[in-house]
Scaffold this active site. Structure first.
Site, PDB file in Angstrom:
ATOM      1  N   GLY A  29      56.181  38.036  49.127  1.00 54.29           N
ATOM      2  CA  GLY A  29      57.860  37.862  49.810  1.00 54.29           C
ATOM      3  C   GLY A  29      58.452  39.377  49.060  1.00 54.29           C
ATOM      4  CG  LEU A  31      60.065  39.242  53.145  1.00 60.10           C
ATOM      5  CD1 LEU A  31      59.884  38.512  54.770  1.00 60.10           C
ATOM      6  CD2 LEU A  31      57.986  39.071  53.063  1.00 60.10           C
ATOM      7  CG  HIS A  35      57.130  42.941  52.944  1.00 60.98           C
ATOM      8  ND1 HIS A  35      58.011  43.232  52.762  1.00 60.98           N
ATOM      9  CD2 HIS A  35      55.651  42.700  52.473  1.00 60.98           C
ATOM     10  CE1 HIS A  35      58.234  43.138  50.806  1.00 60.98           C
ATOM     11  NE2 HIS A  35      56.615  43.488  51.159  1.00 60.98           N
ATOM     12  CD  GLN A  59      48.486  39.803  43.638  1.00 58.04           C
ATOM     13  OE1 GLN A  59      48.199  39.607  44.576  1.00 58.04           O
ATOM     14  NE2 GLN A  59      50.045  41.341  43.440  1.00 58.04           N
ATOM     15  CD  GLN A 158      47.306  45.417  47.532  1.00 58.49           C
ATOM     16  OE1 GLN A 158      47.755  44.276  46.455  1.00 58.49           O
ATOM     17  NE2 GLN A 158      48.227  45.538  48.520  1.00 58.49           N
ATOM     18  CG  LEU A 189      61.784  50.491  52.038  1.00 54.81           C
ATOM     19  CD1 LEU A 189      61.852  50.208  53.456  1.00 54.81           C
ATOM     20  CD2 LEU A 189      62.903  50.925  50.866  1.00 54.81           C
ATOM     21  CB  SER A 190      58.859  48.794  45.789  1.00 59.15           C
ATOM     22  OG  SER A 190      58.131  48.041  44.701  1.00 59.15           O
ATOM     23  CB  SER A 191      59.645  43.307  46.770  1.00 60.75           C
ATOM     24  OG  SER A 191      59.286  43.223  47.440  1.00 60.75           O
ATOM     25  NE  ARG A 192      56.374  44.675  39.568  1.00 57.46           N
ATOM     26  CZ  ARG A 192      55.418  44.200  40.712  1.00 57.46           C
ATOM     27  NH1 ARG A 192      54.235  45.008  41.785  1.00 57.46           N
ATOM     28  NH2 ARG A 192      54.242  43.435  40.048  1.00 57.46           N
TER      29      ARG A 192
END
Ligand code: PAF
Length: 284
Positions: A29, A31, A35, A59, A158, A189-192
């Site tokens: 999520g 996003l 994504h 994880q 991953q 881009l990264s959610s973090r």
């Protein structure tokens, strides 16, 4: 059409009624365009796409960001609906488990561990991380039974771990890696990324810029490996770097002559935020 299910039983029921092949995009999520690029690609191949949104506790290490990981289901659904409009005859099934018990029922005892590939880089820095990833992805594959599943190549290790898992377990599906989507200035881009303050957001560019510099040393006829290694050694003097390594792009071994595909993988850490990036190169 976008259908949202929060229970695994509902997803299994829905899936058992599908007449056509199913694509799958697993996510945690929050996003972003990365994504959505996976969703678009999946919709190009299969008229029905299952899209999971689940922050998988297995994880995350005990001192990691499981609790603060952004959970933004309503915003995520709005973004999914914008993509759905581009594919009017598609069906998107969002699987957003209401709790971890929906995914791992009480007494669930399976663990999937892809040895070797999982032990280096991210695996060495985050013990148990890839076991958690492989376990949840296997579980989601079991529920969704996709023909093809899509993963972003930003998390390159991953992707390799999941591809190996599918191969080892003879899973009847295709694992596809999709190119990294970057911001206008090159940051992957990264959610973090949203954990970064304005100053750190600028500092973060060191990551993609350094990867580019090493790649330039290896590009073209000169393919200057000693220069690339020298840049890497100099770079690693800066303690904000967790690692920066040139490895075989399939096995992650140090033998760069193995397959001809070479990966440059790096992690740059700003306070507690670890930013990952990589570049793939064909060595001539
Ligand atoms: O890449 C992610 O978002 C997660 O690791 C994944 C593959 C959805 C498994 O939880």
């Amino acid at each position: 059409m976008v259908i949202v299910h929060t229970s695994t039983a509902e997803v299994i029921r829905e899936r058992s009624g599908e007449k056509s092949t199913v694509g799958f995009v697993p996510t945690m999520g929050n996003l972003h365009q990365g994504h959505l690029s996976l969703l678009r690609e999946a919709l190009k191949h299969d008229p029905v796409v299952y899209f999971s949104i689940f922050v998988n506790p297995k994880q995350f290490g005990p001192s990691e960001d499981f609790n603060k990981y952004p959970r933004t289901l309503e915003d995520d659904l709005s973004l999914i609906r914008t993509v759905e409009k581009e594919f009017p005859s598609s069906k998107i099934v969002v699987y957003a488990p209401a709790s971890p018990e929906e995914v791992y029922p009480p007494g669930y005892n399976q663990r999937v561990d892809v040895t070797g590939l999982s032990e280096r880089l991210e695996g060495a820095n985050r013990p148990g991380h890839f076991e958690g990833v492989a376990t949840v992805v296997y579980r989601l594959f079991e529920i969704v039974k996709p023909r093809e599943a899509f993963f972003g190549l930003k998390d390159y290790q991953q992707y390799l771990v999941i591809r190996q898992m599918a191969l080892d377990l003879s899973l009847p599906l295709k694992v596809t890696g999709m190119p990294i989507i970057r911001d206008h200035d090159g940051l992957a881009l990264s959610s973090r990324n949203q954990y970064l303050n304005a100053e750190e957001r600028v500092e973060a560019l060191t990551l993609s810029r350094t990867l580019k510099k090493v790649k330039e040393a290896l590009d073209g006829k000169k393919m200057n490996l000693p220069l690339a290694q020298k840049i890497i050694q100099e770079t690693l003097k800066d303690p904000r770097w967790n690692y920066l390594e040139l490895l075989d792009g399939h096995s992650l071994s140090r033998d760069l002559s193995e397959s001809g595909l070479v990966s440059l993988l790096g992690v740059f850490q700003l306070r507690t935020t670890r930013l990952l990036d990589n570049i793939q190169m064909e060595l001539k």
